[in-house]
Design an enzyme around this catalytic site. Structure first.
Site, mmCIF file in Angstrom:
data_model
loop_
_atom_site.group_PDB
_atom_site.id
_atom_site.type_symbol
_atom_site.label_atom_id
_atom_site.label_comp_id
_atom_site.label_asym_id
_atom_site.label_seq_id
_atom_site.Cartn_x
_atom_site.Cartn_y
_atom_site.Cartn_z
ATOM 1 N N GLU A 1 0.823 -1.212 0.000
ATOM 2 C CA GLU A 1 0.000 0.000 0.000
ATOM 3 C C GLU A 1 0.857 1.262 0.000
ATOM 4 O OE1 GLU A 1 -3.109 0.154 -0.517
ATOM 5 O OE2 GLU A 1 -3.997 -1.753 0.110
ATOM 6 N N ARG B 1 0.577 3.803 -3.153
ATOM 7 C CA ARG B 1 -0.047 5.100 -2.859
ATOM 8 C C ARG B 1 0.987 6.194 -2.650
ATOM 9 N NH1 ARG B 1 -5.682 3.951 0.419
ATOM 10 N NH2 ARG B 1 -5.702 1.684 0.188
ATOM 11 N N ASP C 1 -4.826 -9.741 -8.453
ATOM 12 C CA ASP C 1 -5.067 -8.721 -9.487
ATOM 13 C C ASP C 1 -3.871 -7.989 -10.078
ATOM 14 O OD1 ASP C 1 -4.750 -7.348 -7.067
ATOM 15 O OD2 ASP C 1 -6.753 -6.495 -7.041
ATOM 16 N N GLU D 1 -12.497 0.460 -9.942
ATOM 17 C CA GLU D 1 -12.101 -0.493 -10.990
ATOM 18 C C GLU D 1 -13.036 -0.510 -12.202
ATOM 19 O OE1 GLU D 1 -10.119 -1.250 -7.314
ATOM 20 O OE2 GLU D 1 -12.292 -1.282 -7.701
#
Length: 455
Positions: free
Chosen positions: A80, A84, A213, A347
């Site tokens: 993360e 980010r 993903d 998404e």
């Protein structure tokens, strides 16, 4: 919408990671180690810049110059923080040219490197920024690291080596690729769990949604980012997609193409909102497909976009649920209460944007506008934007979180969907999995350190 989200955060949550728009106060989750690192500021910077909100951008930059400090005793998610923070800082640097963003990105990256000190070089999920001690999530299969976490570092780390000349970043991510290439893959599929101590797979679960993903996304984007010179990345992507098509992609009785999840030898006919990004990925990867399959993959992208639009259209709020089933009679709808929420996720809109860029079919703008209106109608509150707990209920309860990715991704993709193709053309920019645009590296005959020839 961006201005309302940002102004609310500025007023009620400034410096906190995220905002509670109903309680009108700051919010933080364990992925940021419960430390105040201004995640929303860093995540939103490039969106502000792209949208021409330059006063807001300057406010964010000033906060970063004065307050963004990584020498905190906090245990953070490597994945993360990479997508980010490092992604957000690098994109802000490339867009604005302001040196502070590059300096901060490199400072933070140095704090993440100790996560790679494992027997295999597969990084831990979490690292303490102060001590450098790493560990894995307690819930992950037998102490495993997660495919989508250790497999979603490549873009940012290659850029770090490019900007600093320090080969360590590039070497760390290339080592992960080499290790995965040597491993046996059940049915050609990559399981979601890998043990960083033993180098063996955990449970044989495979997903193009959460836990898997962005691993697949970054194989394709490594190739695109290399100006299509990283043939190994492209081949690995093509092989993975072929196995996914063979084992995970099916058509429902009602004619909807969906991507299921492989669990211990059988296919679960359920698709997550997170998996909806794959429509855009298939479209993005169509050009350069093996054989004459470009048309096939663009069509597959369109079918996934259609299925995901149906998941939105079949709700009361016209916002999509977290996960939806394809069982007898019930298709593209959530069955379990804990899968009926919408937390401002990007998404589906991301896929509409890619499909728009590649086809210019007006239905994608139509669908994007439906989603924008629904978000504005049902998620906007006086103190910002909130997720909702049940998209099938006409008066939903709020979850009271304004996610940083709402400003980084959801609103950016919506804005780009209604902008010209000249704004961030895909020939020149590759978006990381948090929608932070990084430039294609036209290295020519300059190679990155650690590859075959040194510069």
């Amino acid at each position: 919408m961006m201005k309302h989200a940002w102004d609310s955060y500025r007023q009620y949550g400034w410096g906190h990671n995220e905002l509670k728009p109903i309680a009108k106060k700051g919010h933080s989750t364990n992925i940021f180690g419960n430390s105040q690192m201004g995640a929303t500021i860093v995540d939103a910077l490039d969106s502000l810049y792209i949208m021409g909100l330059h006063d807001e951008f300057k406010d964010g930059q000033e906060w970063i110059e004065q307050n963004l400090d990584f020498s905190v005793n906090a245990e953070v998610s490597v994945f993360e923080v990479n997508i980010r923070f490092i992604g957000g800082l690098l994109a802000a640097y490339y867009l604005s040219g302001q040196e502070v963003f590059k300096v901060k990105a490199v400072q933070l990256a140095e704090k993440l490197l100790p996560a790679f000190n494992t027997p295999t070089g597969i990084p831990w999920a979490m690292v303490n920024l102060k001590s450098g001690v790493g560990r894995n999530w307690g819930w992950a299969s037998a102490g495993s690291s997660i495919l989508a976490e250790f497999g979603t570092l490549h873009m940012e780390f290659v850029h770090l080596t490019y900007l600093t000349g320090n080969p360590a970043y590039y070497q760390k991510v290339m080592h992960i690729r080499k290790l995965l290439a040597k491993m046996d893959r059940p049915n050609g599929l990559y399981p979601n769990y890998l043990n960083p101590r033993t180098g063996r797979w955990g449970q044989h679960h495979t997903s193009v949604g959460g836990l898997g993903d962005s691993f697949y996304e970054y194989l394709l984007k490594a190739w695109l980012m290399s100006d299509k010179t990283d043939a190994e990345a492209r081949k690995t992507y093509d092989d993975a997609i072929e196995a996914i098509e063979r084992h995970l992609i099916r058509k429902s009785n009602g004619g909807l193409t969906f991507i299921g999840e492989w669990k211990n030898g059988h296919l679960e006919r359920k698709m997550g909102h997170l998996t909806c990004f794959a429509g855009g990925m298939f479209a993005l990867g169509a050009d350069g497909s093996p054989g004459d399959k470009a048309g096939h993959y663009l069509q597959l992208g369109a079918e996934i976009a259609h299925t995901c639009h149906e998941s939105y259209d079949r709700t009361v709020l016209k916002l999509g649920p977290e996960a939806f089933k394809f069982d007898s009679g019930l298709e593209a709808v959530a069955v379990r209460q804990n899968e009926k929420y919408y937390i401002l996720r990007p998404e589906v809109i991301e896929t509409y944007w890619y499909m728009w860029r590649f086809t210019h079919d007006p239905k994608y703008r139509q669908w994007g506008w439906e989603a924008a209106q629904a978000i504005d109608k049902y998620c906007r509150v006086s103190g910002g934007f909130s997720g909702v707990k049940d998209v099938y209920s006409s008066n939903p309860t709020y979850d009271d979180v304004q996610q940083s990715f709402f400003l980084a991704e959801t609103l950016k993709y919506l804005y780009l969907l209604f902008s010209s193709d000249e704004l961030l053309p895909l020939e020149s920019w590759v978006f990381n999995t948090e929608a932070h645009p990084l430039p294609v590296l036209h290295l020519g005959n300059v190679t990155l350190p650690g590859s075959q020839d040194h510069r």
